[in-house]
Design an enzyme around this catalytic site. Structure first.
Site, short mmCIF file in Angstrom:
data_model
loop_
_atom_site.label_atom_id
_atom_site.label_comp_id
_atom_site.label_asym_id
_atom_site.label_seq_id
_atom_site.Cartn_x
_atom_site.Cartn_y
_atom_site.Cartn_z
CG ASP A 25 -1.19 -7.57 -9.52
OD1 ASP A 25 -1.32 -6.54 -8.83
OD2 ASP A 25 -0.19 -8.31 -9.45
CG ASN B 6 -13.59 -0.80 -3.89
OD1 ASN B 6 -13.62 0.14 -3.11
ND2 ASN B 6 -13.35 -2.05 -3.50
CE1 TYR C 190 -5.37 3.91 -0.42
CE2 TYR C 190 -6.23 5.61 1.05
CZ TYR C 190 -6.44 4.56 0.17
OH TYR C 190 -7.73 4.17 -0.13
CB ILE D 213 -16.68 -0.71 0.68
CG1 ILE D 213 -15.43 -0.31 -0.10
CG2 ILE D 213 -16.61 -0.17 2.10
CD1 ILE D 213 -15.28 1.20 -0.27
CE LYS E 80 -7.70 5.75 -3.01
NZ LYS E 80 -8.51 5.02 -4.01
#
Length: 341
Positions: A93, A119, A209, A44, A213
Site C-alpha cells: 500500500d 507500476n 497526478y 497494464i 509524474k
C-alpha cells in the site's frame, strides 16, 4: 523553444497511440527469471504479468493493495496461461510508508531479481493527506522512490551474484511535460512541503497526478548519474505507457471521467497493448539507462526544453534534495546505502 519541444510529444501522440506495438521479450529472454511488478491486479500491470508468466518466468511477484484482488489476478492469469504456482502475491500500500518498508524487506529474501517494475500509482478524487503529505505526492512520488532506494541494493547484489543486469522500470507519463505553469508556483525551497498547502494548490488539483509524474521523472534523472550501470549493474528507465483504457480515473468526478472516456474511445490503447511498453522497459538495454521510453522507443526528444533549461534543472535538483531529506527521515540510511550524498 519550450512550446516547440513540448509540442513534439503532443504531435507524435496520435500516431504513437495507433501503433501496433511489439512484444519486446521472447520465451528465451524470460524463461527461468524472476520479476516484481507493483500495481498488477488490473490494467497494464496485470497484462504485463500475464506476458511474463506466459513467457515462462520462474517467478513473478505482484505487489497489491487489495489481497483478494491479488489472489483473483493470480488465479486468472495462471489458469489462462496454464502455468501454476508462478505468481506470489505480496501486500503493498503506497499510502503507507510502513507497508513500503515491509515490501522492501521481503525483497531481501529474493535471491535473483531480473526486473522491478514500479507500476503502482493513484489518481485521487479529492484532497487527502497520506503520511503527512498530499496523497498523490505520497503515493506516486515519495513511496515509489522509498521503494526504489530500499530495493536497489538487492538489485545490485543480484547483478553481481548472477552476472545479470536487472532492470528498474518506473512508470511515468508524458502528462508531466505539460505542467510548466504549475511549476512556476513552486517556491525556491520547500517545494514538497508547499505542495501540501491546500489553499494554494486546490485550484490546480486537476493537474496533481501529472505533476507527481513530473517529480518522478526529475528524480529519476538525478538518480541515474549516481548509479552508472558499469558500477552498479542495474539499468534504470522511465516508461510512458500512453493513454490506456484502464480504471485509473474511476474514482474521479463524472466530468473528468467523461473527458477521459472520450479520449480513450478515440485514441486509447487496450491494457494489453499498453502493457507492451512495460515489457519494452524490461527488455531495453544499457542505452535506455536514464532515458524516457514511450511506444517501445527511446524518445528523449519529447522532453520539453523547460525541463532542461537552467530554471528547470534548478527545480529538479531542489526536488531531489528534498526527496533525499524526506526519505532519510522516513528510513534513516536508505539513500546512503545506494548513493553517497
Amino acid at each position: 523553444m519550450a512550446a516547440a519541444s513540448a509540442s513534439k510529444a503532443l504531435a507524435d501522440f496520435p500516431t504513437n497511440q495507433k501503433k501496433d506495438l511489439p512484444i519486446a521479450l521472447k520465451t528465451e529472454d524470460v524463461k527461468g527469471k524472476t520479476y516484481i511488478v507493483t500495481g498488477a491486479t488490473g490494467g497494464i500491470g496485470y497484462e504485463a504479468v500475464k506476458h511474463l508468466v506466459r513467457l515462462e518466468a520462474a517467478k513473478v511477484i505482484i505487489g497489491v493493495r487489495n489481497a483478494e484482488s491479488g489472489k483473483a489476478a493470480k488465479t486468472t492469469i495462471e489458469t489462462e496461461t496454464g502455468r501454476k504456482d508462478i505468481i506470489e502475491v505480496w501486500p503493498l500500500d503506497l499510502a503507507s510508508y510502513d507497508s513500503v518498508k515491509a515490501f522492501a524487506k521481503k525483497i531481501e529474501s529474493v535471491d535473483r531479481i531480473d526486473a522491478l517494475v514500479l507500476n503502482a500509482g493513484a489518481s485521487i478524487p479529492s484532497w487527502q493527506i497520506k503520511e503527512g503529505s498530499e496523497g498523490h505526492v505520497t503515493v506516486n512520488f515519495i513511496s515509489n522512490f522509498l521503494l526504489v532506494f530500499a530495493a536497489l541494493p538487492q538489485l545490485q547484489a543480484a547483478a553481481k551474484k548472477h552476472d545479470i543486469k536487472p532492470r528498474l522500470v518506473i512508470v511515468g507519463s508524458m502528462g508531466g511535460f505539460f505542467v510548466e505553469e504549475s511549476t512556476k508556483k513552486f517556491p525556491k525551497t520547500g517545494i514538497l512541503d508547499d505542495l501540501n498547502d491546500k489553499a494554494k494548490w486546490q485550484s490546480d488539483f486537476a493537474n496533481r497526478y501529472v505533476l507527481t509524474k513530473l517529480l518522478e521523472h526529475q528524480a529519476m534523472r538525478e538518480l541515474v548519474p549516481l548509479v552508472p550501470v558499469s558500477e552498479h549493474g542495474v539499468i534504470v528507465n522511465i516508461v510512458d505507457p500512453g493513454l490506456c483504457k484502464t480504471g485509473l480515473t474511476k474514482e474521479l468526478s463524472i466530468a473528468t471521467r467523461l473527458k477521459a472516456w472520450l479520449a480513450k474511445a478515440l485514441l486509447g490503447r487496450t491494457p494489453e497493448m499498453g502493457s507492451r511498453t512495460l515489457i519494452h522497459g524490461i527488455a531495453a538495454g544499457e542505452e535506455s539507462h536514464g532515458k524516457y521510453l514511450t511506444s517501445c522507443e527511446i524518445q528523449e526528444d519529447h522532453i520539453p526544453d523547460w525541463m532542461n533549461n537552467e530554471a528547470g534543472i534548478a527545480i529538479q535538483k531542489q526536488v531531489w534534495k528534498e526527496l533525499i531529506e524526506k526519505l532519510e527521515k522516513i528510513q534513516p540510511g536508505v539513500t546512503a546505502a545506494v548513493v553517497q550524498n
